[in-house]
Design a protein around this motif. Structure first.
Motif, mmCIF file in Angstrom:
data_model
loop_
_atom_site.group_PDB
_atom_site.id
_atom_site.type_symbol
_atom_site.label_atom_id
_atom_site.label_comp_id
_atom_site.label_asym_id
_atom_site.label_seq_id
_atom_site.Cartn_x
_atom_site.Cartn_y
_atom_site.Cartn_z
ATOM 1 N N LEU A 1 0.830 -1.204 0.000
ATOM 2 C CA LEU A 1 0.000 0.000 0.000
ATOM 3 C C LEU A 1 0.863 1.252 0.000
ATOM 4 O O LEU A 1 0.540 2.248 -0.656
ATOM 5 C CB LEU A 1 -0.931 -0.004 1.217
ATOM 6 N N GLY A 2 1.960 1.215 0.750
ATOM 7 C CA GLY A 2 2.867 2.360 0.758
ATOM 8 C C GLY A 2 3.431 2.632 -0.620
ATOM 9 O O GLY A 2 3.551 3.790 -1.038
ATOM 10 N N GLY A 3 3.789 1.579 -1.343
ATOM 11 C CA GLY A 3 4.287 1.756 -2.704
ATOM 12 C C GLY A 3 3.240 2.351 -3.625
ATOM 13 O O GLY A 3 3.547 3.192 -4.481
ATOM 14 N N ALA A 4 1.980 1.931 -3.456
ATOM 15 C CA ALA A 4 0.898 2.484 -4.279
ATOM 16 C C ALA A 4 0.702 3.969 -3.992
ATOM 17 O O ALA A 4 0.453 4.765 -4.903
ATOM 18 C CB ALA A 4 -0.396 1.716 -4.018
ATOM 19 N N LEU A 5 0.829 4.362 -2.721
ATOM 20 C CA LEU A 5 0.702 5.782 -2.381
ATOM 21 C C LEU A 5 1.845 6.595 -2.979
ATOM 22 O O LEU A 5 1.629 7.693 -3.509
ATOM 23 C CB LEU A 5 0.675 5.947 -0.858
ATOM 24 N N VAL A 6 3.063 6.056 -2.901
ATOM 25 C CA VAL A 6 4.208 6.769 -3.474
ATOM 26 C C VAL A 6 4.022 6.965 -4.975
ATOM 27 O O VAL A 6 4.416 7.998 -5.537
ATOM 28 C CB VAL A 6 5.511 6.004 -3.168
ATOM 29 N N ASP A 7 3.400 5.977 -5.647
ATOM 30 C CA ASP A 7 3.156 6.105 -7.080
ATOM 31 C C ASP A 7 2.061 7.124 -7.399
ATOM 32 O O ASP A 7 1.873 7.486 -8.566
ATOM 33 C CB ASP A 7 2.785 4.739 -7.680
ATOM 34 N N ASP B 1 12.347 5.543 1.589
ATOM 35 C CA ASP B 1 13.149 4.631 0.769
ATOM 36 C C ASP B 1 12.458 4.318 -0.555
ATOM 37 O O ASP B 1 13.104 4.251 -1.605
ATOM 38 C CB ASP B 1 13.422 3.330 1.531
ATOM 39 N N THR B 2 11.136 4.107 -0.499
ATOM 40 C CA THR B 2 10.402 3.799 -1.723
ATOM 41 C C THR B 2 10.396 4.990 -2.666
ATOM 42 O O THR B 2 10.609 4.850 -3.878
ATOM 43 C CB THR B 2 8.957 3.387 -1.388
ATOM 44 N N ALA B 3 10.174 6.197 -2.119
ATOM 45 C CA ALA B 3 10.170 7.395 -2.959
ATOM 46 C C ALA B 3 11.550 7.663 -3.541
ATOM 47 O O ALA B 3 11.678 8.056 -4.707
ATOM 48 C CB ALA B 3 9.690 8.596 -2.144
#
Length: 428
Positions: free
Chosen positions: A64-70, A121-123
């Motif tokens: 979910l965090g990755g989806a938000l960053v996208d 980190d993801t961003a």
């Protein structure tokens, strides 16, 4: 323009400095938080809660965090996250100074720091390809520098600094880390803007998260790149769980000697990060990844059979070199071939798999050591790494890598695989 005459943009220098400062602060916290918890309680379960809290965000919110960053502006995500983490640590430092810090509050701080790390980190992983124009050679050079400075700051300088600062007062390391996040936020805020991800109309957050995970599992190359750290974490945590006991009982080293063993591993990691690009050029990225996996497995096998601390230190240094090179080559390749609008979700899915695997490795190491012998987890880890090498060798082969690079190259760009050979030829 070919990669061999291109330089890393000035913006990368600021990003590199920001992440180095942040890594130094992370190293300070990595040493200070457990020691700070130890001043509050001697209950092993309470200490375990503080340690585990930092990993929970990846297990609970990774995809979910990755989806938000996208969905979000990646530069803004990084600096806002660091401002929030700095404020959190300043608050915790104030609580320590006022003597109202306790284990529940420390666990909450650990959890929120981990959550901030997830978004930052993801961003950062998603932002770097935009900054460097998705150039494979530049990404390898950039990741080599980032990995090297991260190892030096968080592995060498940060932990002893954290211990020294804690001796000055319980609030001091927390406030020092807060300052590091503030500096990092200022540097990131000055970076050039990157194109904002195009929103996927009509798609829910959960659907976007599933799409990112499916993209990884349906692509053999990306799945192979994700399995490497996931299986590796099982093996390495099995080793790490019993390494101190193995060093004491089998190698006869004291606390200082154990620290030197860890330093040998970190030194190897620096070397591996430094030579990763060379290995990728000479062997091809796919073959280089297979070789580093093989090196890691054989090094752990050598560690298990080590007759003395010197042989063990050499084995750990070789293993660290394999890990350092892998952690440059794998992410660089992923950042080159994954579409920009999916980068956050793909990166967070891969990281989540690795984080979820770690507790299994810790449990495996403890169970094997208690049921059999302290060397058994090391032999099991070596076998697991070598088996993983055989499984992923075809998934991350040079043929698959070159096909993926060609598919990702914009129309009119030179063949990325051919560019590699041009770089090598002109460098000779």
């Amino acid at each position: 323009m070919t990669s061999e005459v291109r330089r890393l943009p000035t913006g990368f220098g600021r990003l590199w400095t920001a992440q180095t400062v942040s890594s130094l602060g992370d190293g300070v916290s990595h040493a200070a938080l457990p020691l700070l918890a130890l001043t509050l309680t001697r209950d092993p379960m309470a200490l375990a809660v503080v340690a585990a809290a930092g990993t929970l965000p990846w297990l609970l919110f990774g995809v979910l965090g990755g989806a938000l960053v996208d969905r979000w502006d990646r530069r803004r995500t990084m600096w806002v996250t660091d401002v929030a983490r700095g404020a959190l640590l300043a608050t915790a430092g104030a609580a320590a100074a006022l003597d109202v810090l306790n284990i529940p509050l420390l666990a909450a701080v650990s959890f929120l720091l981990g959550l901030g790390g997830l978004f930052f980190d993801t961003a950062a992983t998603a932002y770097l390809p935009d900054l460097l124009g998705r150039d494979p050679a530049l990404l390898e050079r950039a990741n080599s520098r980032l990995r090297g400075s991260q190892t030096a700051a968080s592995g060498f300088a940060g932990p002893p600094a954290g211990s020294v600062l804690l001796a000055l007062g319980r609030a001091v390391p927390l406030l020092a880390d807060a300052v590091s996040f503030a500096l990092c936020a200022l540097l990131v805020r000055s970076l050039p803007a990157a194109p904002r991800p195009v929103p996927q109309a009509g798609e829910s957050l959960l659907r976007q998260a599933r799409a990112g995970a499916s993209y990884v599992f349906q692509d053999q190359l990306l799945l192979g790149l994700a399995l490497r750290p996931a299986v590796g974490n099982v093996a390495f945590l099995a080793v790490e769980t019993v390494l101190a006991l193995f060093a004491h009982d089998r190698l006869g080293v004291d606390g200082l000697g154990f620290g030197l063993l860890l330093t040998a591993e970190a030194t190897g990691g620096l070397l591996g990060a430094g030579i990763a690009s060379f290995l990728g050029r000479r062997l091809g990225t796919g073959t280089a990844l297979t070789c580093t996996a093989l090196v890691e497995g054989l090094a752990i096998l050598g560690l298990a059979a080590a007759p003395n601390p010197y042989a063990a230190g050499l084995a750990l240094a070789v293993c660290g070199a394999g890990m350092g090179a892998t952690m440059v080559l794998g992410p660089s390749l992923r950042q080159t071939i994954v579409p920009a609008h999916l980068m956050g979700r793909v990166a967070s899915t891969s990281r989540m798999l690795a984080m979820c695997a770690a507790p299994f490795g810790a449990f495996l190491g403890g169970w094997l050591a208690s049921s059999y012998d302290v060397r058994t987890p090391l032999y099991a880890a070596a076998g697991l790494l070598l088996a993983m090498t055989a499984v992923t060798a075809t998934m991350t082969s040079n043929r698959r890598v070159e096909a993926a690079l060609r598919a990702a190259a914009p129309a009119g760009d030179p063949d990325p695989a051919e560019s590699r050979h041009t770089v090598e030829a002109r460098a000779v």
